[in-house]
Design a protein around this motif. Structure first.
Motif, PDB file in Angstrom:
ATOM      1  N   THR A  75       0.834  -1.197   0.000  1.00 31.61           N
ATOM      2  CA  THR A  75       0.000   0.000   0.000  1.00 31.61           C
ATOM      3  C   THR A  75       0.872   1.251   0.000  1.00 31.61           C
ATOM      4  O   THR A  75       0.628   2.198  -0.745  1.00 31.61           O
ATOM      5  N   VAL A  76       1.907   1.247   0.820  1.00 29.63           N
ATOM      6  CA  VAL A  76       2.823   2.386   0.865  1.00 29.63           C
ATOM      7  C   VAL A  76       3.504   2.549  -0.493  1.00 29.63           C
ATOM      8  O   VAL A  76       3.577   3.653  -1.036  1.00 29.63           O
ATOM      9  N   ALA A  77       3.984   1.452  -1.060  1.00 32.34           N
ATOM     10  CA  ALA A  77       4.669   1.519  -2.360  1.00 32.34           C
ATOM     11  C   ALA A  77       3.756   2.050  -3.458  1.00 32.34           C
ATOM     12  O   ALA A  77       4.232   2.713  -4.384  1.00 32.34           O
ATOM     13  N   ALA A  78       2.465   1.787  -3.342  1.00 30.82           N
ATOM     14  CA  ALA A  78       1.518   2.269  -4.353  1.00 30.82           C
ATOM     15  C   ALA A  78       1.358   3.785  -4.311  1.00 30.82           C
ATOM     16  O   ALA A  78       0.932   4.389  -5.299  1.00 30.82           O
ATOM     17  N   HIS A  79       1.731   4.395  -3.173  1.00 36.86           N
ATOM     18  CA  HIS A  79       1.501   5.834  -2.993  1.00 36.86           C
ATOM     19  C   HIS A  79       2.781   6.659  -2.915  1.00 36.86           C
ATOM     20  O   HIS A  79       2.716   7.850  -2.600  1.00 36.86           O
ATOM     21  N   THR A  80       3.946   6.047  -3.164  1.00 30.96           N
ATOM     22  CA  THR A  80       5.198   6.807  -3.081  1.00 30.96           C
ATOM     23  C   THR A  80       6.183   6.312  -4.122  1.00 30.96           C
ATOM     24  O   THR A  80       6.100   5.161  -4.577  1.00 30.96           O
ATOM     25  N   LEU A  81       7.121   7.173  -4.472  1.00 35.02           N
ATOM     26  CA  LEU A  81       8.247   6.765  -5.299  1.00 35.02           C
ATOM     27  C   LEU A  81       9.496   6.552  -4.448  1.00 35.02           C
ATOM     28  O   LEU A  81      10.547   6.189  -4.969  1.00 35.02           O
ATOM     29  N   ARG A  82       9.384   6.781  -3.127  1.00 36.11           N
ATOM     30  CA  ARG A  82      10.498   6.527  -2.220  1.00 36.11           C
ATOM     31  C   ARG A  82      10.681   5.006  -2.078  1.00 36.11           C
ATOM     32  O   ARG A  82       9.731   4.243  -2.225  1.00 36.11           O
ATOM     33  N   PRO A  83      11.896   4.553  -1.756  1.00 36.59           N
ATOM     34  CA  PRO A  83      12.094   3.122  -1.519  1.00 36.59           C
ATOM     35  C   PRO A  83      11.250   2.636  -0.339  1.00 36.59           C
ATOM     36  O   PRO A  83      11.111   3.336   0.669  1.00 36.59           O
ATOM     37  N   VAL A  84      10.722   1.436  -0.485  1.00 33.07           N
ATOM     38  CA  VAL A  84       9.924   0.793   0.559  1.00 33.07           C
ATOM     39  C   VAL A  84      10.559  -0.552   0.865  1.00 33.07           C
ATOM     40  O   VAL A  84      10.820  -1.345  -0.039  1.00 33.07           O
ATOM     41  N   ILE A  85      10.795  -0.794   2.147  1.00 40.04           N
ATOM     42  CA  ILE A  85      11.343  -2.064   2.618  1.00 40.04           C
ATOM     43  C   ILE A  85      10.265  -2.738   3.451  1.00 40.04           C
ATOM     44  O   ILE A  85       9.755  -2.144   4.402  1.00 40.04           O
ATOM     45  N   GLY A  86       9.927  -3.968   3.109  1.00 46.21           N
ATOM     46  CA  GLY A  86       8.912  -4.704   3.852  1.00 46.21           C
ATOM     47  C   GLY A  86       9.527  -5.703   4.806  1.00 46.21           C
ATOM     48  O   GLY A  86      10.440  -6.447   4.431  1.00 46.21           O
ATOM     49  N   ILE A  87       9.028  -5.706   6.041  1.00 42.92           N
ATOM     50  CA  ILE A  87       9.436  -6.698   7.038  1.00 42.92           C
ATOM     51  C   ILE A  87       8.254  -7.630   7.263  1.00 42.92           C
ATOM     52  O   ILE A  87       7.238  -7.224   7.847  1.00 42.92           O
ATOM     53  N   PRO A  88       8.338  -8.884   6.823  1.00 39.95           N
ATOM     54  CA  PRO A  88       7.271  -9.836   7.123  1.00 39.95           C
ATOM     55  C   PRO A  88       7.345 -10.254   8.603  1.00 39.95           C
ATOM     56  O   PRO A  88       8.399 -10.665   9.084  1.00 39.95           O
ATOM     57  N   ILE A  89       6.231 -10.103   9.291  1.00 45.49           N
ATOM     58  CA  ILE A  89       6.177 -10.445  10.712  1.00 45.49           C
ATOM     59  C   ILE A  89       5.751 -11.902  10.872  1.00 45.49           C
ATOM     60  O   ILE A  89       4.809 -12.358  10.219  1.00 45.49           O
ATOM     61  N   ASP A  90       6.444 -12.602  11.742  1.00 42.24           N
ATOM     62  CA  ASP A  90       6.150 -14.025  11.966  1.00 42.24           C
ATOM     63  C   ASP A  90       4.981 -14.185  12.925  1.00 42.24           C
ATOM     64  O   ASP A  90       5.142 -14.472  14.096  1.00 42.24           O
ATOM     65  N   ALA A  91       3.786 -13.990  12.371  1.00 40.50           N
ATOM     66  CA  ALA A  91       2.549 -14.098  13.155  1.00 40.50           C
ATOM     67  C   ALA A  91       1.626 -15.105  12.479  1.00 40.50           C
ATOM     68  O   ALA A  91       1.802 -15.433  11.307  1.00 40.50           O
ATOM     69  N   GLY A  92       0.651 -15.568  13.211  1.00 48.15           N
ATOM     70  CA  GLY A  92      -0.379 -16.422  12.640  1.00 48.15           C
ATOM     71  C   GLY A  92       0.058 -17.861  12.427  1.00 48.15           C
ATOM     72  O   GLY A  92       1.191 -18.242  12.722  1.00 48.15           O
ATOM     73  N   PRO A  93      -0.844 -18.664  11.893  1.00 46.93           N
ATOM     74  CA  PRO A  93      -0.596 -20.105  11.769  1.00 46.93           C
ATOM     75  C   PRO A  93       0.499 -20.472  10.768  1.00 46.93           C
ATOM     76  O   PRO A  93       1.059 -21.560  10.842  1.00 46.93           O
ATOM     77  N   LEU A  94       0.837 -19.566   9.853  1.00 47.27           N
ATOM     78  CA  LEU A  94       1.871 -19.866   8.863  1.00 47.27           C
ATOM     79  C   LEU A  94       3.241 -19.304   9.256  1.00 47.27           C
ATOM     80  O   LEU A  94       4.184 -19.335   8.465  1.00 47.27           O
ATOM     81  N   ASN A  95       3.343 -18.773  10.460  1.00 46.59           N
ATOM     82  CA  ASN A  95       4.617 -18.296  11.014  1.00 46.59           C
ATOM     83  C   ASN A  95       5.344 -17.294  10.114  1.00 46.59           C
ATOM     84  O   ASN A  95       6.567 -17.288  10.049  1.00 46.59           O
ATOM     85  N   GLY A  96       4.594 -16.463   9.418  1.00 43.88           N
ATOM     86  CA  GLY A  96       5.196 -15.410   8.624  1.00 43.88           C
ATOM     87  C   GLY A  96       5.339 -15.721   7.149  1.00 43.88           C
ATOM     88  O   GLY A  96       5.645 -14.822   6.359  1.00 43.88           O
ATOM     89  N   LEU A  97       5.140 -16.967   6.741  1.00 43.98           N
ATOM     90  CA  LEU A  97       5.257 -17.297   5.327  1.00 43.98           C
ATOM     91  C   LEU A  97       4.214 -16.540   4.514  1.00 43.98           C
ATOM     92  O   LEU A  97       4.513 -16.039   3.419  1.00 43.98           O
TER      93      LEU A  97
END
Length: 168
Positions: A75-97
């Motif tokens: 969502t952030v990347a859709a609204h900016t031309l600045r670099p976006v770094i995503g951190i996947p959080i290890d939550a839920g039954p799939l442990n972040g996958l």
């Protein structure tokens, strides 16, 4: 425009224990940052408004942490031309996958740089954001080089201690 900074966004305050690794790296490297809880799904207008405001005030890189569907970075990347770094959080039954796949599977032309799931990824997000800023900041580049050398020296010292303990 003010001093360049990194905006660190979390989809939930429950992400803070992981994101703290990002904040620690940025603090150690003396990189100014802001931290905000905002949601791609629950507060989309607030998120969009913050992005525009942050850019106007000098934000150069956005780091976005989210679990499960993990749409914040996209969502952030859709609204900016600045670099976006995503951190996947290890939550839920799939442990972040699920978060990892949501973060990396962006359509062509809307890139999100993704790091590893969890705290190791969060730490690397801090370093990657700093490296991006260091392209235009020689002092920050120096601090990064010194940090890298200190890390290498710690490994060399650990090996020397090991060699002293081994028979032979």
């Amino acid at each position: 425009m003010s001093e360049p900074f990194v905006a660190v966004l979390m989809g939930s305050d429950s992400d803070l224990p992981v994101v703290q690794a990002t904040l620690d790296v940025l603090a150690k490297l003396e990189v100014p940052c802001e931290v905000k809880v905002t949601s791609a799904h629950r507060t989309p207008e607030t998120t969009r408004s913050y992005l525009a405001d942050a850019e106007a005030r000098g934000c150069q890189v956005f780091v976005c942490a989210a679990g499960l569907a993990a749409h914040l970075a996209g969502t952030v990347a859709a609204h900016t031309l600045r670099p976006v770094i995503g951190i996947p959080i290890d939550a839920g039954p799939l442990n972040g996958l699920d978060a990892l796949l949501s973060t990396v599977q962006m359509p062509g032309g809307i890139p999100v740089a993704s790091v590893a799931i969890g705290k190791a990824g969060a730490k690397n997000a801090g370093y990657l954001a700093a490296q991006m800023l260091a392209l235009a900041d020689a002092d920050l580049a120096r601090r990064l080089r010194e940090e890298r050398e200190a890390s290498a020296e710690a490994v060399r010292q650990a090996d020397a201690r090991l060699q002293e303990r081994l028979p032979g």
